[in-house]
Design a protein around this motif. Structure first.
Motif, PDB file in Angstrom:
ATOM      1  N   ILE A  52       0.892  -1.193  -0.066  1.00 58.61           N
ATOM      2  CA  ILE A  52       0.229  -0.025   0.173  1.00 58.61           C
ATOM      3  C   ILE A  52       0.812   1.165   0.037  1.00 58.61           C
ATOM      4  CG2 ILE A  52      -1.738   1.258   1.327  1.00 58.61           C
ATOM      5  CD1 ILE A  52      -2.829  -1.465   1.958  1.00 58.61           C
ATOM      6  N   PRO A  53       1.868   1.353   1.049  1.00 55.21           N
ATOM      7  CA  PRO A  53       2.560   2.662   0.861  1.00 55.21           C
ATOM      8  C   PRO A  53       3.305   2.739  -0.312  1.00 55.21           C
ATOM      9  CG  PRO A  53       3.514   1.098   2.433  1.00 55.21           C
ATOM     10  CD  PRO A  53       2.080   0.453   2.107  1.00 55.21           C
ATOM     11  N   LEU A  54       3.878   1.642  -0.955  1.00 51.35           N
ATOM     12  CA  LEU A  54       4.717   1.536  -2.265  1.00 51.35           C
ATOM     13  C   LEU A  54       4.051   2.236  -3.225  1.00 51.35           C
ATOM     14  CD1 LEU A  54       6.194  -1.912  -2.538  1.00 51.35           C
ATOM     15  CD2 LEU A  54       7.497   0.238  -1.691  1.00 51.35           C
ATOM     16  N   ILE A  55       2.746   1.442  -3.446  1.00 53.45           N
ATOM     17  CA  ILE A  55       1.867   2.289  -4.547  1.00 53.45           C
ATOM     18  C   ILE A  55       1.374   3.823  -4.376  1.00 53.45           C
ATOM     19  CG2 ILE A  55      -0.454   1.998  -5.366  1.00 53.45           C
ATOM     20  CD1 ILE A  55      -0.293  -0.908  -4.742  1.00 53.45           C
ATOM     21  N   ALA A  56       1.019   4.126  -2.971  1.00 56.19           N
ATOM     22  CA  ALA A  56       0.625   5.275  -2.587  1.00 56.19           C
ATOM     23  C   ALA A  56       1.944   6.463  -3.047  1.00 56.19           C
ATOM     24  CB  ALA A  56       0.262   5.745  -0.999  1.00 56.19           C
ATOM     25  N   GLU A  57       3.206   5.951  -2.564  1.00 57.93           N
ATOM     26  CA  GLU A  57       4.143   6.800  -3.046  1.00 57.93           C
ATOM     27  C   GLU A  57       4.321   7.199  -4.360  1.00 57.93           C
ATOM     28  OE1 GLU A  57       8.855   6.903  -1.701  1.00 57.93           O
ATOM     29  OE2 GLU A  57       7.507   6.036  -0.209  1.00 57.93           O
ATOM     30  N   ALA A  58       4.306   5.750  -5.240  1.00 52.01           N
ATOM     31  CA  ALA A  58       4.537   5.974  -6.466  1.00 52.01           C
ATOM     32  C   ALA A  58       3.690   6.758  -7.428  1.00 52.01           C
ATOM     33  CB  ALA A  58       4.717   4.624  -7.283  1.00 52.01           C
ATOM     34  N   LEU A  59       2.426   6.463  -6.907  1.00 52.37           N
ATOM     35  CA  LEU A  59       1.474   7.320  -7.565  1.00 52.37           C
ATOM     36  C   LEU A  59       1.009   8.681  -7.047  1.00 52.37           C
ATOM     37  CD1 LEU A  59      -1.070   4.472  -8.625  1.00 52.37           C
ATOM     38  CD2 LEU A  59       1.044   5.193  -9.824  1.00 52.37           C
ATOM     39  N   ASN A  60       1.588   8.920  -6.037  1.00 55.52           N
ATOM     40  CA  ASN A  60       1.215  10.325  -5.197  1.00 55.52           C
ATOM     41  C   ASN A  60      -0.257  10.445  -4.743  1.00 55.52           C
ATOM     42  OD1 ASN A  60       2.126  12.683  -4.154  1.00 55.52           O
ATOM     43  ND2 ASN A  60       1.911  13.846  -5.975  1.00 55.52           N
ATOM     44  N   VAL A  61      -0.680   9.125  -4.389  1.00 54.94           N
ATOM     45  CA  VAL A  61      -1.836   9.231  -3.874  1.00 54.94           C
ATOM     46  C   VAL A  61      -1.812   8.820  -2.182  1.00 54.94           C
ATOM     47  CG1 VAL A  61      -3.159   8.843  -5.877  1.00 54.94           C
ATOM     48  CG2 VAL A  61      -2.399   6.936  -4.355  1.00 54.94           C
ATOM     49  N   SER A  62      -3.218   9.031  -1.569  1.00 61.11           N
ATOM     50  CA  SER A  62      -3.066   8.502  -0.171  1.00 61.11           C
ATOM     51  C   SER A  62      -3.183   7.158   0.016  1.00 61.11           C
ATOM     52  CB  SER A  62      -4.212   9.185   0.476  1.00 61.11           C
ATOM     53  OG  SER A  62      -5.375   8.582   0.203  1.00 61.11           O
ATOM     54  N   LYS A  63      -2.532   6.357   1.039  1.00 60.45           N
ATOM     55  CA  LYS A  63      -2.673   5.312   1.391  1.00 60.45           C
ATOM     56  C   LYS A  63      -4.286   4.965   1.417  1.00 60.45           C
ATOM     57  CE  LYS A  63       1.107   5.730   4.396  1.00 60.45           C
ATOM     58  NZ  LYS A  63       1.724   5.441   5.686  1.00 60.45           N
ATOM     59  N   ALA A  64      -4.907   5.509   2.131  1.00 58.11           N
ATOM     60  CA  ALA A  64      -6.420   5.439   2.224  1.00 58.11           C
ATOM     61  C   ALA A  64      -6.978   5.060   0.873  1.00 58.11           C
ATOM     62  CB  ALA A  64      -7.189   6.481   2.783  1.00 58.11           C
ATOM     63  N   GLU A  65      -6.627   5.935   0.185  1.00 58.90           N
ATOM     64  CA  GLU A  65      -7.256   5.872  -1.559  1.00 58.90           C
ATOM     65  C   GLU A  65      -6.759   4.391  -2.193  1.00 58.90           C
ATOM     66  OE1 GLU A  65      -6.741   8.463  -5.247  1.00 58.90           O
ATOM     67  OE2 GLU A  65      -6.769   9.424  -3.254  1.00 58.90           O
ATOM     68  N   VAL A  66      -5.524   4.095  -1.876  1.00 58.86           N
ATOM     69  CA  VAL A  66      -4.973   2.745  -2.491  1.00 58.86           C
ATOM     70  C   VAL A  66      -5.988   1.440  -1.490  1.00 58.86           C
ATOM     71  CG1 VAL A  66      -3.080   0.961  -2.626  1.00 58.86           C
ATOM     72  CG2 VAL A  66      -2.903   3.603  -3.029  1.00 58.86           C
ATOM     73  N   LEU A  67      -6.005   1.740  -0.294  1.00 60.25           N
ATOM     74  CA  LEU A  67      -6.958   0.624   0.542  1.00 60.25           C
ATOM     75  C   LEU A  67      -8.190   0.639   0.133  1.00 60.25           C
ATOM     76  CD1 LEU A  67      -6.543  -1.413   2.683  1.00 60.25           C
ATOM     77  CD2 LEU A  67      -7.229   0.246   4.275  1.00 60.25           C
ATOM     78  N   GLY A  68      -8.678   1.808  -0.333  1.00 61.26           N
ATOM     79  CA  GLY A  68     -10.241   1.748  -0.906  1.00 61.26           C
ATOM     80  C   GLY A  68     -10.405   0.995  -2.022  1.00 61.26           C
ATOM     81  N   THR A  69      -9.305   1.236  -2.951  1.00 59.69           N
ATOM     82  CA  THR A  69      -9.358   0.405  -4.125  1.00 59.69           C
ATOM     83  C   THR A  69      -9.612  -1.010  -3.860  1.00 59.69           C
ATOM     84  OG1 THR A  69      -8.425   2.201  -5.361  1.00 59.69           O
ATOM     85  CG2 THR A  69      -8.592   0.076  -6.495  1.00 59.69           C
ATOM     86  N   ILE A  70      -8.331  -1.320  -3.194  1.00 57.87           N
ATOM     87  CA  ILE A  70      -8.307  -2.826  -2.763  1.00 57.87           C
ATOM     88  C   ILE A  70      -9.725  -3.581  -2.126  1.00 57.87           C
ATOM     89  CG2 ILE A  70      -7.291  -4.626  -1.437  1.00 57.87           C
ATOM     90  CD1 ILE A  70      -4.598  -2.722  -1.615  1.00 57.87           C
ATOM     91  N   THR A  71     -10.275  -2.830  -1.238  1.00 59.04           N
ATOM     92  CA  THR A  71     -11.513  -3.319  -0.578  1.00 59.04           C
ATOM     93  C   THR A  71     -12.533  -3.075  -1.513  1.00 59.04           C
ATOM     94  OG1 THR A  71     -11.581  -1.043   0.571  1.00 59.04           O
ATOM     95  CG2 THR A  71     -10.868  -3.023   1.817  1.00 59.04           C
ATOM     96  N   PHE A  72     -12.611  -2.231  -2.537  1.00 55.49           N
ATOM     97  CA  PHE A  72     -13.880  -2.107  -3.434  1.00 55.49           C
ATOM     98  C   PHE A  72     -13.907  -3.333  -4.192  1.00 55.49           C
ATOM     99  CE2 PHE A  72     -15.802  -0.361  -7.284  1.00 55.49           C
ATOM    100  CZ  PHE A  72     -17.202  -0.246  -6.789  1.00 55.49           C
ATOM    101  N   TYR A  73     -13.040  -3.773  -4.824  1.00 56.03           N
ATOM    102  CA  TYR A  73     -12.806  -4.802  -5.863  1.00 56.03           C
ATOM    103  C   TYR A  73     -12.597  -6.067  -5.185  1.00 56.03           C
ATOM    104  CZ  TYR A  73     -12.592  -1.397  -9.482  1.00 56.03           C
ATOM    105  OH  TYR A  73     -12.757  -0.182 -10.253  1.00 56.03           O
TER     106      TYR A  73
END
Ligand code: FES
Length: 173
Positions: A52-73
């Motif tokens: 999660i932090p790897l993706i958040a940092e690479a895409l310049n988005v929040s960790k919450a946003e990445v987690l939200g996508t994981i839980t949505f799908y």
């Protein structure tokens, strides 16, 4: 027919360096979060929280946003899957021919609840909604293979590690 959706049979274990290179490979794509998550799950069989932090940092988005996508799908896993993944159809037509009795059977005979993995890591049991096989229900996807007219006996055999092909070919009725 193989409709594999990321069961963990041939996946490598979590590796931060490999995950970082997967993230870097995909981060320039439009809407990169989904391709990255799919690639990570394909490689590891699940998406480790450390991604999660790897993706958040690479895409310049929040960790919450990445987690939200994981839980949505629902196809993304947060934990390694069992060696066998059984996705039981619980949509209307399969309900009408007794899929809930199979849920009860799995709980009673195999101590396996929906959305869980057995303690020995052998089986993950999940719900799926309609496999387009309504006339031959109850239906399930087992390690990506469609199994029709599932019975308690077939389900037990699948939980015990019998080959899907054997069950599909009608070794049990
Ligand atoms: S409702 Fe189960 S396959 Fe369609």
């Amino acid at each position: 027919m193989n409709l594999d959706m990321g069961h963990g049979m041939e996946s490598m274990s979590w590796d931060e360096a490999v995950a970082t290179s997967i993230v870097n490979e995909h981060k320039h794509l439009a809407g990169a979060t989904l391709p990255i998550l799919h690639a990570l799950q394909e490689n590891f069989g699940y998406i480790d929280r450390a991604a999660i932090p790897l993706i958040a940092e690479a895409l310049n988005v929040s960790k919450a946003e990445v987690l939200g996508t994981i839980t949505f799908y629902h196809d993304f896993r947060s934990e390694p899957a069992g060696r066998r993944v059984i996705k039981l159809c619980r949509a209307e037509a399969c309900q009408a021919v007794g899929c809930e009795a199979l849920v009860d059977h799995a709980a009673r005979e195999h101590h396996l609840a929906i959305d869980s993995t057995s303690a020995d890591g052998a089986v993950t049991f999940e719900t799926i909604y309609c496999l387009g096989n309504c006339a031959l229900g109850p239906a399930a996807l087992v390690d990506g293979e469609l199994v029709a007219r599932l019975t308690p006996e077939k389900l037990s055999a699948l939980c015990d590690g019998r080959s899907v092909q054997e069950i599909v070919k009608g070794a049990l009725s």
